[in-house]
Design an enzyme around this catalytic site. Structure first.
Site, PDB file in Angstrom:
ATOM      1  N   ASP A 164      -3.458   5.777  11.906  1.00  0.00           N
ATOM      2  CA  ASP A 164      -2.538   5.317  10.871  1.00  0.00           C
ATOM      3  C   ASP A 164      -1.278   6.184  10.850  1.00  0.00           C
ATOM      4  O   ASP A 164      -1.281   7.303  10.364  1.00  0.00           O
ATOM      5  CB  ASP A 164      -3.257   5.358   9.513  1.00  0.00           C
ATOM      6  N   HIS A 223       0.879   4.966   6.614  1.00  0.00           N
ATOM      7  CA  HIS A 223       0.658   5.587   5.301  1.00  0.00           C
ATOM      8  C   HIS A 223       0.812   7.100   5.423  1.00  0.00           C
ATOM      9  O   HIS A 223       1.069   7.620   6.503  1.00  0.00           O
ATOM     10  CB  HIS A 223      -0.740   5.222   4.792  1.00  0.00           C
ATOM     11  N   SER A 268       0.819  -1.220   0.000  1.00  0.00           N
ATOM     12  CA  SER A 268       0.000   0.000   0.000  1.00  0.00           C
ATOM     13  C   SER A 268       0.853   1.272   0.000  1.00  0.00           C
ATOM     14  O   SER A 268       0.342   2.354  -0.273  1.00  0.00           O
ATOM     15  CB  SER A 268      -0.950   0.000   1.196  1.00  0.00           C
TER      16      SER A 268
END
Ligand SMILES: *[C@@H]1O[C@H](CO)[C@@H](O)[C@H](O)[C@H]1NC(C)=O
Ligand SMILES: *[C@@H]1O[C@H](CO)[C@@H](O)[C@H](O)[C@H]1NC(C)=O
Length: 353
Positions: A330, A333, A110
């Site tokens: 998160d 990311h 990702s």
């Protein structure tokens, strides 16, 4: 006094001769400058970010911090400034002209997706009347710039090496890459792997790990990563013709779950709104980045490292934290627009020079 004047004169002289004018750069000047573009600092730039989140059709909800009402803006305003030269401004038209009819593929997890979407947005925002398509075929996502035939592809494979379902369960095969046919025939390949190698428990997608005929329940993850990366290096050496394909490894993207890495042990990325603005990051070089550095020596002249680790370590402020569709925390990311735009600017700098 005379010494001071002399050194001022020298500083001025050196600057005017070695610096490339950022707003009017010449491609030749960049390639000739021989500067380490990864050694530098983050500085405020009022012209940033490079695009508007609401106008880019490619941003996933997990990276779309502004859509999920991230309140602060300063994190959008930092530009990477190498110590000994300037980077060019990103120019999507220059990129499309140079890569007309060509294919650029991101291969990895990702964080590859994060960088792929960022590049799509950067080019999209450079066009007065962008004509694009976004499709998915056989698990490969593609952003196509229709007027130029420039294709940005995303091939999802978090380990690079194979993960195969067999009778005893799902096996991670450290010494085999059978997906590689889909990566051939590209003009540019940007690989990435690491974050999935440390997953355990329910987020670990394999049951066994295999090397040769030996099957194990588990092993030291850094050792496993090193073996997998060496398999990747062998694949590159066997399959890449550097006159046809430029290969990059997107260096290790750091996380900011642990404030001790930047000497604020009680914090995580969730509360951060400013980069680490000193130049010596207390967390040091991650072990996985050292593995990557070693492996890159084996693919010398065939693949280049985008050495993004240090400059990304400084960006404890640039993660989604709470501000994404999951409203989790998160710190792995990155928001878009945001840090991956700089990774792409560095990629662009390497590609156009
Ligand atoms: C900007 O670029 C043009 C075209 O290469 C050149 O003629 C001009 O001198 C440059 N201007 C400055 C300020 O560097
Ligand atoms: C990556 O960049 C950092 C910061 O400039 C530097 O300390 C490190 O040695 C570089 N690593 C490689 C492999 O070039």
């Amino acid at each position: 006094m005379r010494v001071l004047l002399l050194s001022l004169f020298l500083m001025f002289f050196v600057r005017t001769n070695n610096y490339v004018n950022a707003t009017n750069y010449s491609i030749d000047a960049i390639s000739n400058i021989g500067c380490n573009i990864y050694s530098g600092k983050w500085i405020y730039d009022s012209s940033y970010p490079m695009y508007d989140f609401s106008k880019c059709p490619f941003i996933d909800n997990q990276f779309n911090c502004k859509k999920y009402n991230r309140p602060d803006n300063l994190y959008l305003k930092y530009r990477w400034q190498p110590f000994s030269c300037n980077l060019p401004r990103f120019n999507g038209l220059v990129f499309l002209e140079k890569y007309k009819g060509k294919k650029i593929m991101f291969v990895g997890d990702s964080l590859s997706l994060n960088m792929w979407e960022s590049l799509g947005c950067m080019i999209h925002s450079s066009l007065p009347n962008p004509k694009t398509s976004l499709t998915k075929k056989n698990g490969i996502a593609e952003i196509l710039f229709l007027d130029y035939g420039v294709s940005l592809l995303m091939y999802r494979t978090p380990f690079l090496v194979d993960m195969v379902k067999e009778n005893i369960g799902t096996i991670l095969k450290l010494d085999s890459i059978s997906d590689g046919n889909a990566w051939k025939g590209m003009d540019v390949l940007i690989f990435n792997s690491w974050h999935w190698w440390i997953h355990t428990g329910t987020s670990q997608p394999w049951d066994y790990i295999q090397e040769g005929s030996q099957i194990a329940k588990d092993m030291n993850r850094l050792v496993a990563f090193n073996k997998g990366m060496n398999t990747w290096a062998r694949w590159v050496n066997k399959n890449i013709d550097p006159s046809k394909t430029k290969v990059f490894f997107q260096g290790i993207s750091p996380t900011h779950y642990q404030g001790k890495d930047w000497n604020e042990p009680s914090k995580s990325c969730k509360v951060e709104t400013q980069p680490f603005l000193d130049t010596k990051y207390p967390g040091g070089t991650p072990e996985e980045a050292i593995v990557v550095n070693k492996v890159m020596k084996k693919v010398k002249n065939k693949a280049y490292l985008l050495n993004i680790t240090t400059l990304s370590q400084y960006r404890k402020d640039a993660h989604p934290g709470f501000y994404s569709d999951t409203h989790g925390s998160d710190c792995s990311h990155w928001c878009l627009p945001g840090l991956p735009d700089t990774w792409n600017l560095l990629l662009y700098t390497s590609l156009i020079s």
